[in-house]
Design an enzyme around this catalytic site. Structure first.
Site, PDB file in Angstrom:
ATOM      1  N   LYS A  81      15.291  18.074 -53.190  1.00  0.00           N
ATOM      2  CA  LYS A  81      15.126  19.274 -52.179  1.00  0.00           C
ATOM      3  C   LYS A  81      14.547  20.708 -52.784  1.00  0.00           C
ATOM      4  CE  LYS A  81      16.770  17.414 -48.525  1.00  0.00           C
ATOM      5  NZ  LYS A  81      16.883  17.525 -47.030  1.00  0.00           N
ATOM      6  N   ASP A 110      22.969  20.507 -44.918  1.00  0.00           N
ATOM      7  CA  ASP A 110      24.122  19.824 -45.074  1.00  0.00           C
ATOM      8  C   ASP A 110      24.436  20.203 -46.593  1.00  0.00           C
ATOM      9  OD1 ASP A 110      22.084  18.283 -46.004  1.00  0.00           O
ATOM     10  OD2 ASP A 110      22.363  17.096 -44.144  1.00  0.00           O
TER      11      ASP A 110
HETATM   12  C1  LIG Z   1      20.187  14.371 -51.939  1.00  0.00           C
HETATM   13  C2  LIG Z   1      19.431  13.980 -50.701  1.00  0.00           C
HETATM   14  N1  LIG Z   1      18.763  12.795 -50.713  1.00  0.00           N
HETATM   15  C3  LIG Z   1      17.983  12.553 -49.580  1.00  0.00           C
HETATM   16  C4  LIG Z   1      18.319  13.277 -48.430  1.00  0.00           C
HETATM   17  C5  LIG Z   1      17.373  12.829 -47.300  1.00  0.00           C
HETATM   18  O1  LIG Z   1      16.429  13.475 -46.844  1.00  0.00           O
HETATM   19  P1  LIG Z   1      15.802  13.646 -45.498  1.00  0.00           P
HETATM   20  O2  LIG Z   1      16.766  14.401 -44.707  1.00  0.00           O
HETATM   21  O3  LIG Z   1      14.623  14.276 -45.695  1.00  0.00           O
HETATM   22  O4  LIG Z   1      15.956  12.163 -44.755  1.00  0.00           O
HETATM   23  C6  LIG Z   1      19.019  14.597 -48.481  1.00  0.00           C
HETATM   24  C7  LIG Z   1      18.707  15.473 -47.301  1.00  0.00           C
HETATM   25  O5  LIG Z   1      19.496  16.304 -47.368  1.00  0.00           O
HETATM   26  C8  LIG Z   1      19.300  14.934 -49.750  1.00  0.00           C
HETATM   27  O6  LIG Z   1      20.154  15.927 -49.795  1.00  0.00           O
END
Ligand SMILES: Cc1ncc(COP(=O)(O)O)c(C=O)c1O
Length: 384
Positions: A81, A110
């Site tokens: 992120k 989150d």
């Molecule tokens: C560690 C991690 N992987 C995957 C995701 C999924 O990403 P998206 O919300 O863009 O689908 C998130 C989303 O917060 C995340 O924190």
């Protein structure tokens, strides 16, 4: 039941030989990915994260190879992120053209997205207010405060926090830097997604020449990560692109439901799952525009698989290296574990002994306390 698994094969995928398309560049484009890459690779401490080969686990799971993109080391933020939120903050400041200290950015999170926005705000010198919902752990809140942001906890779930951030921004003249898009709000989430594309570009360069994966499993919250990876691979590999499998928690299965219905469908309820980053009930509008045809299938899995994946990565077999992955980061492996005993589902995905599988290890121990509770050791002890 927390060991469940549900598969939906997309009834309306794009044809294999369909190009990235005339309509889709309006969502995510080669030029957008290239601009993000130029900017982000110039930031202090930029380094490509490792693409790790796990032959022992591949043998145990009955596939030819398993490659794991490990985002734990991304800019010290422990997740991919870091690429998206911070890049979008930079773009807001560019567009505004005012001194950064006069600008306030905000978002709902989150955990990981808010950490990236807060880090970007500090890197580029603007103010930052982050909204979290009821069940975001205090460890994740503290990690955001460490970058100097104000963190505000609100009642309800993630989608309630999104609405709250939008209302406060409108009242105070702040800029929402959201990873999710909705009607009339597309530019910033597109920047976020172009930032994520850096991860896919690194993978394209890191794979041995000619070894395009046959399958990629990508975890889905609002779908921004999945859509960015899908679009970038589509642009890079065209008809040779891997079969694209989205993975969601059973209790936050909005993409599974949407693919089934052929239109965006909301998942209601508390969305409670150990895969904290995936506790989202609505697919992002931009993500849907790519995934509705770009995803080949979607799996909804119970939390038990996520826990099993974190433990399997921490306790390697047959000479594989140990990997530190949080519950959300290990979701792709969780899906493979869930599929291991389900021959009929594997067959529907074309998953077999010749498959070259790519997993996106999207986070490390983003909450060290939760990680220790699951694995029984700290990340430092596991990584050695
Ligand atoms: C560690 C991690 N992987 C995957 C995701 C999924 O990403 P998206 O919300 O863009 O689908 C998130 C989303 O917060 C995340 O924190």
């Amino acid at each position: 039941m927390s060991s469940e698994i549900r598969l939906v094969v997309n009834p309306r995928p794009a044809a294999r030989d369909a190009g990235y398309g005339a309509a889709r560049p309006a969502v995510l484009s080669a030029a957008g990915f290239a601009a993000a890459e130029r900017e982000i690779t110039g930031w202090p401490d930029y380094r490509a994260t490792p693409l790790v080969s796990l032959p022992g686990l591949a043998r145990a799971l009955g596939v030819a190879s398993l490659a794991y993109k490990d985002e734990r080391g991304r800019f010290g933020l422990k997740s991919f992120k870091a690429l998206g939120g911070a890049y979008a903050v930079r773009r807001v400041l560019e567009r505004e053209g005012r001194p950064a200290r006069a600008v306030t950015v905000t978002c709902a999170t989150d955990g990981n997205h808010g950490r990236s926005v807060a880090w970007g705000a500090r890197l580029f010198g603007c103010n930052c207010v982050i909204f979290i919902h009821e069940t975001v752990s205090e460890g994740r809140a503290e990690a955001i405060r460490r970058y100097g942001a104000d963190v505000v906890r609100v009642r309800g779930n993630y989608d309630d926090a999104v609405r709250h951030a939008a209302a406060e921004a409108a009242r105070n003249g702040w800029f929402v830097v959201s990873d999710t898009s909705y009607e009339g709000y597309r530019d910033v989430p597109a920047d976020v997604m172009h930032g994520y594309g850096v991860m896919a570009s690194e993978i394209v360069r890191q794979l041995p020449a000619g070894e395009v994966p046959t399958h990629v499993f990508v975890q889905v919250g609002v779908g921004a990560l999945a859509a960015a990876i899908c679009a970038r691979f589509w642009l890079a590999w065209g008809p040779k692109r891997p079969r694209f499998v989205a993975v969601e928690p059973a209790r936050a299965d909005c993409l599974v439901r949407s693919l089934e219905a052929g239109r965006p469908v909301v998942a209601h309820g508390d969305l409670e799952t150990v895969m904290a980053g995936l506790a989202c009930g609505e697919v992002s509008e931009l993500a849907w525009e790519v995934l509705r045809e770009g995803a080949d299938a979607a799996l909804a899995i119970g939390d038990d698989w996520a826990i099993a994946a974190v433990r399997a990565l921490a306790a390697p077999r047959d000479g594989d290296p140990a990997i530190v992955a949080g519950e959300t980061g290990g979701a792709g492996l969780a899906a493979l574990l869930a599929l291991a005993e389900r021959a009929e589902l594997r067959a529907r995905l074309g998953l077999n002994g010749s498959s070259r599988v790519l997993l996106l290890g999207s986070e490390g121990d983003t909450d060290p306390e939760i990680y220790r509770r699951i694995v029984g050791r700290s990340a430092e002890e596991v990584a050695g």
